[in-house]
Design a protein around this motif. Structure first.
Motif, mmCIF file in Angstrom:
data_model
loop_
_atom_site.group_PDB
_atom_site.id
_atom_site.type_symbol
_atom_site.label_atom_id
_atom_site.label_comp_id
_atom_site.label_asym_id
_atom_site.label_seq_id
_atom_site.Cartn_x
_atom_site.Cartn_y
_atom_site.Cartn_z
ATOM 1 N N GLN A 421 -7.340 -46.807 10.190
ATOM 2 C CA GLN A 421 -7.600 -47.272 11.553
ATOM 3 C C GLN A 421 -6.309 -47.239 12.392
ATOM 4 N N GLU A 422 -5.181 -47.529 11.776
ATOM 5 C CA GLU A 422 -3.907 -47.455 12.499
ATOM 6 C C GLU A 422 -3.631 -46.030 12.958
ATOM 7 N N PHE A 423 -3.878 -45.050 12.079
ATOM 8 C CA PHE A 423 -3.660 -43.658 12.445
ATOM 9 C C PHE A 423 -4.617 -43.234 13.563
ATOM 10 N N ILE A 424 -5.864 -43.679 13.484
ATOM 11 C CA ILE A 424 -6.834 -43.336 14.527
ATOM 12 C C ILE A 424 -6.367 -43.865 15.875
ATOM 13 N N ALA A 425 -5.906 -45.114 15.887
ATOM 14 C CA ALA A 425 -5.428 -45.712 17.138
ATOM 15 C C ALA A 425 -4.201 -44.971 17.680
ATOM 16 N N GLU A 426 -3.303 -44.575 16.786
ATOM 17 C CA GLU A 426 -2.099 -43.873 17.229
ATOM 18 C C GLU A 426 -2.426 -42.505 17.810
ATOM 19 N N TRP A 427 -3.330 -41.762 17.151
ATOM 20 C CA TRP A 427 -3.662 -40.431 17.655
ATOM 21 C C TRP A 427 -4.434 -40.523 18.966
ATOM 22 N N LYS A 428 -5.240 -41.568 19.145
ATOM 23 C CA LYS A 428 -5.924 -41.763 20.427
ATOM 24 C C LYS A 428 -4.915 -42.040 21.540
ATOM 25 N N ILE A 430 -1.820 -41.014 21.602
ATOM 26 C CA ILE A 430 -1.148 -39.751 21.895
ATOM 27 C C ILE A 430 -2.037 -38.860 22.754
ATOM 28 N N ARG A 431 -3.344 -38.846 22.460
ATOM 29 C CA ARG A 431 -4.277 -38.036 23.263
ATOM 30 C C ARG A 431 -4.290 -38.497 24.709
ATOM 31 N N ASP A 432 -4.233 -39.818 24.918
ATOM 32 C CA ASP A 432 -4.241 -40.355 26.285
ATOM 33 C C ASP A 432 -3.010 -39.926 27.067
ATOM 34 N N TYR A 433 -1.890 -39.707 26.349
ATOM 35 C CA TYR A 433 -0.687 -39.265 27.038
ATOM 36 C C TYR A 433 -0.893 -37.911 27.713
ATOM 37 N N TYR A 434 -1.796 -37.099 27.185
ATOM 38 C CA TYR A 434 -2.002 -35.754 27.688
ATOM 39 C C TYR A 434 -3.204 -35.656 28.629
#
Length: 441
Positions: A421-428, A430-434
């Motif tokens: 879940q931590e990885f999912i939150a982090e990748w989301k 990062i996606r929002d940054y773009y």
């Protein structure tokens, strides 16, 4: 060079290399905990030292300190990070005297009396002239470190530079040796001695008329400024470990934001130190390839197992010795606690399972090869033609997490669920940054 001064130069160079021109003089001085006047004095001292060490007529003569700070993909990390080691622990008079001795012995065989005469003739007028006992002490030191050799024969003994290996090599053999040392120095730790050997071989090639660029045929360089600078402490620590001796030092935690603390030698300007005085029995030295950091593992009287980032060690001095039995017990306890550490973490063990995806193309499977090379004691199980599972039990997740993240979309964490879940939150995030700022961009 005084020990305190060397600590300051290390931290000064570290900040110059990592921050570049991001800080003003005042900000730089504040970060180091020194005055602007001391900043200017230290910078001037470094430039003078670099100029002195470049008086060999090499191609690098006249290189500015700022040029050394500028990263060059086609050159190793010298001379910026190495000239401190060349001047370390040598007083200015010793440095000038040893330079004269080595220069004289390059082309002729001389006695201690001959060398004393050379020093008397060529040393600057404001330097004290050495007596024969001093020169003999210098020669004994240079023989011990292998720089010169004492020739067979009766008294008075004659000495010459230990250049036989290089002189006997053909041009092709010397180039092959330089290439080998160049690769090893840039890829192995510790490496300062390799860089020093590399510099010596490069000078030998220049004397034979080789273009400096002809000696640079490798394009893969692997060096961290902190890694090389922190090697200054390695030999003191290793000697203390071999002798089962404690170390006393002032520790400046990198988390505190202070890189240097001066010794309070003037009572008029005495102030409270930013660091914490420590007395530790050193047990192991661990290197983190991920971030290029050295760690000292030791045992403290109150806290037991202690871990220190080596860049925070200053004012190191050897302390009292302990019995070999006590050292062996402390080391065995530390090894047990670190047995499942990815680097140095000693938190609660966590079982991690991750799915790795093979590259979707023919050729080398660089994902599998990297996991096999860096995955330590983890086990690998083939799941399908396109995926394999990696399983490991490790102390805590904070040190292995960046390694897993570095694989990007080629790695999927399966267990534990909370880490997934931590990885999912982090990748989301990062996606929002773009996300597009404007719809019609």
């Amino acid at each position: 060079m005084a020990r305190e001064s060397f600590d300051k130069e290390i931290q000064f160079l570290r900040m110059l290399a990592l921050a570049g021109g991001a800080y003003s003089r005042q900000q730089f001085a504040d970060r180091l905990g020194i005055s602007v006047h001391t900043y200017d004095k230290t910078l001037r001292y470094l430039k003078e030292m670099l100029s002195t060490l470049q008086q060999d007529g090499s191609q690098e003569h006249g290189t500015e300190l700022s040029e050394g700070l500028r990263y060059n993909y086609y050159e190793s990390a010298d001379p910026l990070l190495l000239f401190l080691f060349r001047a370390k622990s040598l007083k200015e008079t010793e440095s000038a005297r040893l330079t004269l001795l080595l220069t004289a012995l390059q082309t002729q065989e001389l006695t201690a009396k001959d060398l004393q005469d050379i020093c008397s003739e060529q040393l600057p007028a404001d330097f004290p002239l050495p007596d024969e006992k001093t020169v003999r002490g210098d020669l004994k030191y240079l023989v011990e470190v292998g720089v010169i050799v004492r020739l067979n024969g009766g008294r008075p003994y004659r000495y010459k530079a230990a250049n036989d290996l290089i002189d006997r090599l053909s041009d092709d053999e010397l180039l092959d040796l330089f290439d080998y040392v160049d690769v090893i120095a840039n890829t192995q730790v510790p490496s300062v001695q390799g860089y020093l050997l590399r510099a010596t071989l490069k000078k030998a090639l220049l004397k034979r008329g080789f273009d400096p660029e002809a000696t640079e045929i490798h394009r893969y360089k692997y060096h961290y400024h902190s890694r090389i600078l922190d090697e200054a402490h390695l030999y003191t620590i290793f000697r203390a470990i071999r002798q089962c001796r404690k170390l006393n030092f002032l520790y400046l935690s990198p988390k505190k934001g202070k890189n240097y603390a001066s010794q309070n030698t003037n009572p008029l300007f005495e102030r409270e130190s930013e660091g914490v005085a420590q007395s530790v029995l050193p047990l192991r030295v661990i290197y983190d390839h991920q971030y290029g950091r050295w760690y000292l593992i030791g045992h403290g009287p109150r806290l037991g197992l202690m871990k220190f980032r080596m860049e925070g060690l200053t004012q190191i001095e050897e302390g009292e010795s302990v019995s070999e039995e006590e050292f062996a017990d402390r080391l065995a306890s530390a090894q047990t606690q670190l047995q499942q550490s990815w680097v140095i973490d000693t938190l609660r063990p966590v079982k991690i399972i991750a799915r790795f995806f093979n590259p979707d193309r023919s050729g080398a499977n660089f994902v599998r090869e990297r996991v096999e090379a860096q995955g330590q004691w983890g086990s690998i199980t083939d799941e399908s033609d396109s995926t394999f599972l990696y399983e490991i039990t490790v102390n805590g997740i904070y040190e292995i997490k960046p390694w897993l993240r570095s694989f990007g979309s080629s790695c999927e964490v399966l267990e534990p669920a909370w880490l997934r879940q931590e990885f999912i939150a982090e990748w989301k995030e990062i996606r929002d940054y773009y996300e597009s700022v404007r719809e019609n961009l």
